[in-house]
Design a protein around this motif. Structure first.
Motif, PDB file in Angstrom:
ATOM      1  N   VAL A  89       0.843  -1.203   0.000  1.00 30.34           N
ATOM      2  CA  VAL A  89       0.000   0.000   0.000  1.00 30.34           C
ATOM      3  C   VAL A  89       0.872   1.244   0.000  1.00 30.34           C
ATOM      4  CG1 VAL A  89      -1.744   1.283   1.289  1.00 30.34           C
ATOM      5  CG2 VAL A  89      -1.876  -1.218   1.153  1.00 30.34           C
ATOM      6  N   ASP A  90       1.941   1.152   0.791  1.00 31.63           N
ATOM      7  CA  ASP A  90       2.834   2.308   0.869  1.00 31.63           C
ATOM      8  C   ASP A  90       3.610   2.515  -0.435  1.00 31.63           C
ATOM      9  OD1 ASP A  90       1.956   2.660   3.428  1.00 31.63           O
ATOM     10  OD2 ASP A  90       3.656   1.591   4.354  1.00 31.63           O
ATOM     11  N   SER A  91       3.970   1.330  -1.124  1.00 34.27           N
ATOM     12  CA  SER A  91       4.787   1.443  -2.329  1.00 34.27           C
ATOM     13  C   SER A  91       3.959   1.476  -3.615  1.00 34.27           C
ATOM     14  CB  SER A  91       5.769   0.263  -2.401  1.00 34.27           C
ATOM     15  OG  SER A  91       5.057  -0.957  -2.502  1.00 34.27           O
ATOM     16  N   LYS A  92       2.633   1.347  -3.505  1.00 36.26           N
ATOM     17  CA  LYS A  92       1.785   1.299  -4.682  1.00 36.26           C
ATOM     18  C   LYS A  92       1.968   2.527  -5.548  1.00 36.26           C
ATOM     19  CE  LYS A  92      -2.657   1.956  -4.250  1.00 36.26           C
ATOM     20  NZ  LYS A  92      -2.916   3.081  -5.161  1.00 36.26           N
ATOM     21  N   ASN A  93       2.060   3.647  -4.938  1.00 34.70           N
ATOM     22  CA  ASN A  93       2.201   4.883  -5.711  1.00 34.70           C
ATOM     23  C   ASN A  93       3.502   4.899  -6.495  1.00 34.70           C
ATOM     24  OD1 ASN A  93      -0.258   5.792  -4.753  1.00 34.70           O
ATOM     25  ND2 ASN A  93       0.662   6.856  -2.980  1.00 34.70           N
ATOM     26  N   ASP A  94       4.585   4.357  -5.855  1.00 38.54           N
ATOM     27  CA  ASP A  94       5.876   4.315  -6.553  1.00 38.54           C
ATOM     28  C   ASP A  94       5.812   3.375  -7.760  1.00 38.54           C
ATOM     29  OD1 ASP A  94       6.849   6.042  -4.644  1.00 38.54           O
ATOM     30  OD2 ASP A  94       7.683   4.433  -3.393  1.00 38.54           O
ATOM     31  N   GLU A  95       5.212   2.183  -7.546  1.00 33.06           N
ATOM     32  CA  GLU A  95       5.104   1.219  -8.645  1.00 33.06           C
ATOM     33  C   GLU A  95       4.199   1.749  -9.753  1.00 33.06           C
ATOM     34  OE1 GLU A  95       7.110  -0.985  -8.601  1.00 33.06           O
ATOM     35  OE2 GLU A  95       7.496  -1.677  -6.561  1.00 33.06           O
ATOM     36  N   GLU A  96       3.122   2.437  -9.342  1.00 32.78           N
ATOM     37  CA  GLU A  96       2.195   2.979 -10.325  1.00 32.78           C
ATOM     38  C   GLU A  96       2.888   4.023 -11.194  1.00 32.78           C
ATOM     39  OE1 GLU A  96      -2.324   4.870 -10.581  1.00 32.78           O
ATOM     40  OE2 GLU A  96      -1.359   4.534  -8.638  1.00 32.78           O
ATOM     41  N   ILE A  98       6.016   4.001 -12.032  1.00 37.14           N
ATOM     42  CA  ILE A  98       6.868   3.284 -12.991  1.00 37.14           C
ATOM     43  C   ILE A  98       6.022   2.708 -14.126  1.00 37.14           C
ATOM     44  CG2 ILE A  98       8.380   1.285 -13.275  1.00 37.14           C
ATOM     45  CD1 ILE A  98       9.372   1.759 -10.418  1.00 37.14           C
ATOM     46  N   ILE A  99       4.870   2.131 -13.742  1.00 39.59           N
ATOM     47  CA  ILE A  99       4.002   1.528 -14.759  1.00 39.59           C
ATOM     48  C   ILE A  99       3.504   2.585 -15.728  1.00 39.59           C
ATOM     49  CG2 ILE A  99       1.836   0.293 -15.138  1.00 39.59           C
ATOM     50  CD1 ILE A  99       4.107  -1.396 -13.993  1.00 39.59           C
ATOM     51  N   ARG A 100       3.149   3.727 -15.210  1.00 42.84           N
ATOM     52  CA  ARG A 100       2.623   4.781 -16.082  1.00 42.84           C
ATOM     53  C   ARG A 100       3.704   5.310 -17.023  1.00 42.84           C
ATOM     54  NH1 ARG A 100      -2.387   6.299 -15.078  1.00 42.84           N
ATOM     55  NH2 ARG A 100      -3.343   5.819 -13.052  1.00 42.84           N
ATOM     56  N   MET A 101       4.937   5.242 -16.605  1.00 41.93           N
ATOM     57  CA  MET A 101       6.028   5.690 -17.477  1.00 41.93           C
ATOM     58  C   MET A 101       6.184   4.763 -18.687  1.00 41.93           C
ATOM     59  SD  MET A 101       8.899   6.742 -14.657  1.00 41.93           S
ATOM     60  CE  MET A 101      10.142   7.015 -15.909  1.00 41.93           C
ATOM     61  N   GLY A 102       5.889   3.493 -18.505  1.00 42.60           N
ATOM     62  CA  GLY A 102       6.035   2.535 -19.601  1.00 42.60           C
ATOM     63  C   GLY A 102       7.446   1.991 -19.683  1.00 42.60           C
ATOM     64  N   PRO A 103       7.627   0.869 -20.380  1.00 41.01           N
ATOM     65  CA  PRO A 103       8.947   0.233 -20.426  1.00 41.01           C
ATOM     66  C   PRO A 103       9.995   1.060 -21.163  1.00 41.01           C
ATOM     67  CG  PRO A 103       7.396  -0.869 -21.917  1.00 41.01           C
ATOM     68  CD  PRO A 103       6.596   0.086 -21.113  1.00 41.01           C
ATOM     69  N   ILE A 115       6.762  -4.779 -12.259  1.00 44.11           N
ATOM     70  CA  ILE A 115       5.616  -5.674 -12.477  1.00 44.11           C
ATOM     71  C   ILE A 115       5.738  -6.929 -11.619  1.00 44.11           C
ATOM     72  CG2 ILE A 115       4.445  -7.130 -14.170  1.00 44.11           C
ATOM     73  CD1 ILE A 115       4.986  -5.140 -16.278  1.00 44.11           C
ATOM     74  N   LYS A 116       6.935  -7.447 -11.496  1.00 49.31           N
ATOM     75  CA  LYS A 116       7.127  -8.648 -10.676  1.00 49.31           C
ATOM     76  C   LYS A 116       6.829  -8.357  -9.209  1.00 49.31           C
ATOM     77  CE  LYS A 116      10.532 -10.738 -13.773  1.00 49.31           C
ATOM     78  NZ  LYS A 116      11.951 -11.130 -13.971  1.00 49.31           N
ATOM     79  N   ARG A 117       7.241  -7.177  -8.725  1.00 49.91           N
ATOM     80  CA  ARG A 117       6.927  -6.805  -7.342  1.00 49.91           C
ATOM     81  C   ARG A 117       5.417  -6.663  -7.154  1.00 49.91           C
ATOM     82  NH1 ARG A 117      11.560  -3.478  -8.064  1.00 49.91           N
ATOM     83  NH2 ARG A 117      10.251  -1.658  -8.463  1.00 49.91           N
ATOM     84  N   LEU A 118       4.766  -6.071  -8.124  1.00 51.48           N
ATOM     85  CA  LEU A 118       3.315  -5.931  -8.029  1.00 51.48           C
ATOM     86  C   LEU A 118       2.636  -7.301  -8.013  1.00 51.48           C
ATOM     87  CD1 LEU A 118       2.671  -2.938 -10.469  1.00 51.48           C
ATOM     88  CD2 LEU A 118       2.327  -2.946  -7.990  1.00 51.48           C
ATOM     89  N   ASP A 139      -6.762  -2.451  -6.982  1.00 48.64           N
ATOM     90  CA  ASP A 139      -5.836  -1.473  -7.555  1.00 48.64           C
ATOM     91  C   ASP A 139      -4.594  -2.164  -8.125  1.00 48.64           C
ATOM     92  OD1 ASP A 139      -7.566   0.512  -6.845  1.00 48.64           O
ATOM     93  OD2 ASP A 139      -6.498   1.054  -4.991  1.00 48.64           O
ATOM     94  N   LEU A 140      -4.101  -3.146  -7.362  1.00 45.70           N
ATOM     95  CA  LEU A 140      -2.921  -3.865  -7.832  1.00 45.70           C
ATOM     96  C   LEU A 140      -3.225  -4.656  -9.104  1.00 45.70           C
ATOM     97  CD1 LEU A 140      -1.358  -5.161  -4.491  1.00 45.70           C
ATOM     98  CD2 LEU A 140      -0.594  -3.261  -5.903  1.00 45.70           C
TER      99      LEU A 140
END
Length: 659
Positions: A89-96, A98-103, A115-118, A139-140
């Motif tokens: 929950v705390d790191s969701k924003n950080d992962e999101e 990265i995902i929004r930036m795209g590969p 993606i693997k962490r998610l 959300d995840l």
């Protein structure tokens, strides 16, 4: 009492006293031990009573302590789980982020790690099954789905950017360059994406191919099909000749270039697939990628097969060439990739069947051409079908490798089974006797001999073709030239001569057929028939050179032929006027028949070898008889030449002029 007795008595008394004293001591110690034992037993009784009281008090305390310990452990586990649940929950924003930036912007390695962490966090939260985390799970899931979709889109984007719509195969073929493959850096990126997406796809339990495999098959399959389409069209276009009756020549059709381009593209694509996909995916992805190109190949071969069947006499050689080219393509791809052999065999099957059936069809067509003739040259000239048939066999030698494989699959004499009924019909219509080449062959194990020599079987086919040709020509000539035996003989001899000459002059067909004893027997047989027919006239001429003359015995015996010199004057003196007149008539009849034979011999259209052969045959039959007759009767006209027009040298010169 003596002194010794008194001393002994005192000693014994002292020993007894000492023993009694020791017993008293032992009894005293035993009594103390008994008292001590009683005291110990009393202490043990009191101690047991005290221990029981302690147990009664400590038992409940121990159970409570254990319960407290369990509760403490549970509390610690709950706190740890809460801490773990708080981490995503705390790191969701950080992962999101990265995902929004795209590969592309985030970097493929960082993106895949995110993606693997998610996925790990999502798996843990699903295992906790807490209501309070349901929103976070949703959300995840959304982030993971978005990440996977973006990864698939990135795979598709990179693949399409690296894949042109098509390439020009001739550029690589003419310059002997390998066909292009995907660059190594793109292969590395695509491989990482494929590894992750395929793993996720398989973990989901779906049996269909992974999304990236489907993308690859679509993009690269279309690329190969577009690159080959022009060559496929060229293959069908080059089959159409300006002159429909022209014999197909090796290499004039585009199928060879088409197959060469296909091999280059397929091998390059197989290298891409091996570098990009996992081992178990190589075969299915490769075959699916090549599928559209193979469909086009099958369509092209079907069109060519239709054309070949419509022009079997001139374009059967194209079928042989296609068999060789596609078989070589199949073998090369089999050795390089281990795949596509069955697919290519299925595409080739219609043409291969046409190539096999063409052998019997060509044999029957040769017979049909002869039996359809309504006239034959009255001068015995050869007809085109003879040289055309031999040219066809010579042309087939240019395709000996594919024909050899076809011959092996048919088996020795396999072409007879499909042609036996047609051969019987042809023999019936012409009245010709069936030959050994017309007999139906019964399949045997020899037909499937894996050690069979295809060249040898082809030589047998050539022999059957020539035998069938000659038998049909002989039958047709006897029907159309029934009253002209010499013309029949010339016609047959000319045909044999042309066949032998074309075999001898062929650098490829000659070595195959020179050692065929059966063929030589067949040709010798027809040559003897031709000689017998042509020299039949010599019998009629020879009759004029036989004399049945009865001499006057009174004037001397008639000289025996061969016994020394013959005196023509002496013989004539022994003849009557009537006999002399008969001799004159014989000379006159001979001269007329001989000159007529010479005239007709010069009028016949003969091959040089045939003219020499017949001249030699006539000379061997007539000249000895004439010389004998001349020796006996040449003085009949006293050298005036009225009856005896030819002397020995003169008639020899005539025969020499016939060569």
């Amino acid at each position: 009492m003596p002194v010794a007795s008194i001393g002994l008595s005192n000693g014994r008394h002292a020993a007894d006293e000492e023993a009694r004293a020791e017993v008293d001591v032992l009894n005293s110690r035993l009594e103390k031990t008994t008292q001590l034992t009683k005291k110990i037993q009393a202490c043990l009784g009191r101690l047991e009573a005290t221990g029981k009281s302690v147990r009664d008090v400590a038992g409940p305390l121990n159970g409570e302590t254990k319960n407290l310990q369990i509760l403490g452990n549970n509390i610690n586990a709950v706190l740890a789980s809460i801490e773990k649940l708080r981490q995503p929950v705390d790191s969701k924003n950080d992962e999101e982020a990265i995902i929004r930036m795209g590969p592309d912007k985030a970097g493929l390695s960082s993106y895949l790690a995110s993606i693997k962490r998610l996925n790990k966090a999502l798996s843990d939260m699903k295992a906790s099954n807490l209501r309070s985390t349901q929103q976070t799970v949703a959300d995840l899931q959304r982030l993971v789905k978005t990440g996977n979709t973006q990864l698939e889109n990135s795979f598709d984007k990179i693949l399409r950017s690296e894949t042109p719509r098509s390439v020009e195969p001739l550029h690589y073929i003419t310059k002997d360059k390998p066909f292009p493959t995907l660059s190594q850096d793109k292969i590395a990126r695509l491989g990482l994406m494929n590894s992750y997406i395929t793993g996720v796809h398989r973990a989901s339990g779906v049996e269909t191919s992974s999304p990236v495999a489907a993308m690859y098959i679509d993009v690269r399959g279309q690329y190969m099909a577009n690159s080959l389409v022009n060559l496929a069209q060229a293959s069908t276009n080059t089959a159409k000749k300006k002159d429909p009756n022209a014999i197909y020549r090796a290499g004039t059709n585009g199928i060879g270039t088409y197959a060469q381009a296909m091999e280059g593209l397929f091998v390059a694509e197989y290298d891409n697939i091996c570098n990009l996909f996992m081992r178990e995916d190589w075969a299915p992805v490769f075959m699916a990628t090549c599928a559209s190109s193979l469909v086009e190949l099958s369509r092209t071969l079907r069109e060519l097969n239709t054309h070949i069947k419509a022009h079997i006499n001139t374009d059967c050689y194209l079928a042989y060439e296609i068999v060789e080219i596609i078989s070589s393509l199949s073998n090369n791809l089999e050795s390089r990739t281990g795949e596509l052999k069955s697919s290519l065999a299925a595409s080739l099957k219609p043409v291969r069947e046409t190539a096999k059936s063409s052998l019997a069809e060509l044999l029957e067509d040769t017979k049909r051409k002869v039996t359809s003739l309504q006239t034959l040259p009255m001068d015995g000239a050869p007809i085109p079908v003879v040289s055309e048939t031999m040219q066809r066999l010579q042309s087939m030698v240019d395709f000996l490798r594919p024909i050899s494989s076809i011959m092996i699959s048919l088996g020795d004499g396999g072409w007879k089974t499909s042609s036996s009924s047609a051969a019987a019909a042809a023999a019936s219509s012409t009245g010709a006797a069936a030959t050994s080449g017309d007999a139906a062959a019964i399949p045997s194990l020899a037909s499937f001999d894996v050690g069979a020599d295809g060249k040898e079987i082809f030589a047998h086919y050539c022999t059957d073709t020539i035998e069938a040709l000659m038998a049909t020509l002989d039958a047709r000539a006897r029907m159309l030239l029934a009253q002209r035996k010499p013309a029949i003989g010339v016609f047959i001899a000319n045909s044999v001569c042309i066949i032998e000459r074309m075999i001898a002059n062929s650098s490829e067909l000659g070595p195959l057929l020179r050692e065929q004893q059966r063929l030589q027997t067949v040709l010798d047989g027809f040559r003897k028939k031709a000689t017998a027919l042509y020299t039949d006239t010599c019998k009629d001429i020879s009759i004029h050179l036989f004399d049945v003359i009865h001499t006057n015995r009174g004037r001397g015996e008639r000289p025996t032929s061969g016994q020394g010199a013959v005196d023509s004057s002496a013989i004539l003196k022994g003849l009557s006027s009537k006999d002399k007149d008969k001799i004159k008539d014989k000379y006159t009849a001979f001269n007329s028949a001989f000159e007529d034979m010479v005239t007709r011999h010069k009028q016949y259209s003969m091959e040089r070898e045939v003219r020499q052969m017949f001249a030699r045959d006539m000379q061997s039959l007539i000249e000895p008889l004439y010389n004998r007759f001349w020796d006996r009767y040449h003085e009949i006209d006293k050298g005036k030449g009225k009856y005896v027009k030819y002397d020995k040298s003169g008639i020899a010169a005539v025969f020499l002029s016939l060569y």
